[in-house]
Design a protein around this motif. Structure first.
Motif, PDB file in Angstrom:
ATOM      1  N   PRO A   1       9.816   4.250  -9.753  1.00  0.00           N
ATOM      2  CA  PRO A   1      10.862   3.449 -10.412  1.00  0.00           C
ATOM      3  C   PRO A   1      10.630   1.962 -10.179  1.00  0.00           C
ATOM      4  N   PRO A   2      11.237   1.104 -11.000  1.00  0.00           N
ATOM      5  CA  PRO A   2      10.985  -0.341 -10.865  1.00  0.00           C
ATOM      6  C   PRO A   2      11.382  -0.922  -9.517  1.00  0.00           C
ATOM      7  N   SER A   3      12.467  -0.432  -8.890  1.00  0.00           N
ATOM      8  CA  SER A   3      12.936  -1.005  -7.629  1.00  0.00           C
ATOM      9  C   SER A   3      12.494  -0.200  -6.413  1.00  0.00           C
TER      10      SER A   3
ATOM     11  N   ASN B   1       3.882   3.707 -15.947  1.00  0.00           N
ATOM     12  CA  ASN B   1       4.074   2.316 -16.328  1.00  0.00           C
ATOM     13  C   ASN B   1       2.874   1.490 -15.903  1.00  0.00           C
TER      14      ASN B   1
ATOM     15  N   LYS C   1       2.764  -1.470 -14.725  1.00  0.00           N
ATOM     16  CA  LYS C   1       2.998  -2.292 -13.540  1.00  0.00           C
ATOM     17  C   LYS C   1       3.476  -1.471 -12.345  1.00  0.00           C
ATOM     18  N   THR C   2       4.380  -0.526 -12.566  1.00  0.00           N
ATOM     19  CA  THR C   2       4.954   0.239 -11.454  1.00  0.00           C
ATOM     20  C   THR C   2       4.379   1.638 -11.318  1.00  0.00           C
TER      21      THR C   2
END
Length: 474
Positions: A391-393, A384, A386-387
């Protein structure tokens, strides 16, 4: 005579805000260099549109029009009035002819014009009045075949200024009237240069390729700075072991000075200005977008947002270095990590209030297990923008674990301080007693202490510790 116009809302036009009242379109286009020159300027996004009020006069400075993004709609309004019945209201017909997305505005200076005008007397009398004539043909030949130009005698000289104006845009100066500050104590300094002016700074994206080798000027600068082969080999070996590093980790592991490291790093790695690997140095030829193991080296930006529980121990990096150089505190150095230590351990507080770390630099077993247990992406999967590969969190979970670790460390520290203070308050402080007598008297007092009071003291300490740590946020 009425003329029907073809129109389409999708038709795109170019807007030229001409600084004058247009009476003759042909003469207006001649001041802009003709329709051919206007077409060339409109086809290039970088060129400026020149406006010469005297197209035939070469001795004048043009006014420049800059292309700016401006949205507009070209509308045609037709008004129909009844010829016989004048009392009827007119009818209006509105049609959209097209739109524009760019406009050329002339906001520069246009008063620097020089005309070759000569003062000539009206008669042979020396006292006669003079008149101004346009003497362009006396100054330059009419064409290539004008051989009579070389036989003419110039009665007057044409002295043109070397430069009309240094700038063609007017800047308004706002001056502050302050009688209290006379400017005697102002210090004029040099603007600080960027730390990354010699580095290959790369913006992270998912399309373009990353640099594979350094620039030739960087390698040339490396020889000028007298970097030894041993120092270069140490830093190169670190990049061979791990492809991504932080600057403070390179300083710590290599032992090379900061001045030498500034010259060595650009020849071995490029710098990410954003993205999942922001503020990190990546080895030339390594693409973290294609390697799932690069998740260990992603940037972990950790910032302390505590209240009074941490502010007395952890400072900003600049303040920490100043305090370490002037008056090092041994008690706090046992609890806080050294300012030059690039990793985070669970037994000490972070080195500063903001730490730029890699995830592999966080030496907590739970976090490293989380990194190991991440499932391998399927074939063809990409990271990704951004990440990265996480994982996003994931960063929020890691930040929460680190905050819990720090709060537990502070809780133990304050509990130890309060318990020590309670014990010292119970022990006698008689300066007349000998050392042996002091310990002899202290032992029976400890034996006679009521053990039921100990939980009360611990609960009192825990209550105070919770008040100190209630401002802590993740």
């Amino acid at each position: 005579m009425s003329r029907q116009l073809s129109f389409s809302p999708r038709q795109e036009y170019e807007l030229i805000e001409y600084p004058g009242r247009v009476v003759n379109t042909e003469r207006m286009l001649s001041t802009l260099g003709g329709i051919i020159n206007v077409s060339k300027v409109l086809g290039d996004e970088q060129r400026r549109l020149e406006l010469r009020f005297h197209p035939s006069n070469p001795y004048n400075k043009p006014a420049f029009g800059d292309g700016v993004d401006k949205c507009g709609v070209l509308i045609s309004i037709t008004v129909r009035r009844h010829k016989r019945d004048k009392s009827r209201p007119p009818q209006h017909f509105v049609r959209v002819l097209g739109h524009c997305s760019r406009s050329f505005c002339f906001e520069s200076l246009c008063d620097f014009q020089f005309l070759p005008l000569w003062h000539t007397p009206k008669s042979d009398d020396a006292l006669a009045a003079t008149e101004l004539i346009y003497a362009l043909e006396h100054v330059q030949p009419r064409d290539v075949t004008d051989l009579g130009y070389f036989k003419r005698t110039q009665s007057q000289l044409l002295c043109l200024p070397e430069l009309f104006a240094r700038v063609d845009i007017v800047y308004g100066g706002n001056y502050r009237i302050d009688n209290t500050d006379d400017g005697q104590h102002d210090v004029l300094g040099v603007l600080a240069k960027s730390n990354y002016e010699n580095h290959d700074v790369v913006s992270f994206n998912m399309v373009e390729t990353f640099p594979t080798h350094p620039d030739a000027q960087i390698l040339k600068r490396l020889k000028v700075k007298y970097v030894s082969d041993e120092q270069f080999a140490r830093v190169k070996k670190l990049f061979e072991e791990n492809p991504i590093w932080t600057r403070i980790a390179l300083l710590y592991e290599s032992g090379v000075s900061n001045e030498k490291l500034k010259c060595i790093i650009p020849s071995l790695a490029f710098y990410f200005s954003n993205g999942p690997w922001r503020s990190l140095y990546v080895r030339y030829g390594y693409d973290p977008r294609k390697d799932f193991k690069s998740r260990y080296y992603q940037t972990f930006d950790f910032r302390l947002r505590f209240g009074s529980g941490v502010s007395e121990f952890v400072y900003s990096r600049k303040s920490a270095k100043q305090k370490k150089a002037t008056a090092p505190d041994e008690a706090k150095s046992e609890l806080v990590q050294d300012i030059d230590y690039p990793y985070f351990n669970e037994h000490k507080l972070p080195r500063s209030r903001q730490c730029m770390l890699r995830y592999c630099d966080v030496h907590l077993l739970k976090i490293q297990e989380m990194l190991e247990k991440l499932p391998t992406p399927l074939t063809g999967a990409v990271c990704n923008e951004k990440t990265g590969w996480l994982p996003p969190s994931f960063d929020s979970q890691v930040r929460q674990i680190v905050c819990v670790t720090i709060s537990e460390l502070l809780r133990n520290h304050y509990r130890k301080e309060h318990l020590t203070a309670e014990v010292e308050a119970v022990l006698p402080h008689d300066a007349d007693l000998e050392e042996d007598e002091y310990y002899a008297d202290a032992e029976p007092q400890d034996e006679e202490m009521d053990l039921d009071e100990t939980p009360v003291t611990e609960s009192f300490v825990d209550k105070n510790i919770e008040q100190l740590l209630n401002n802590m946020t993740s």
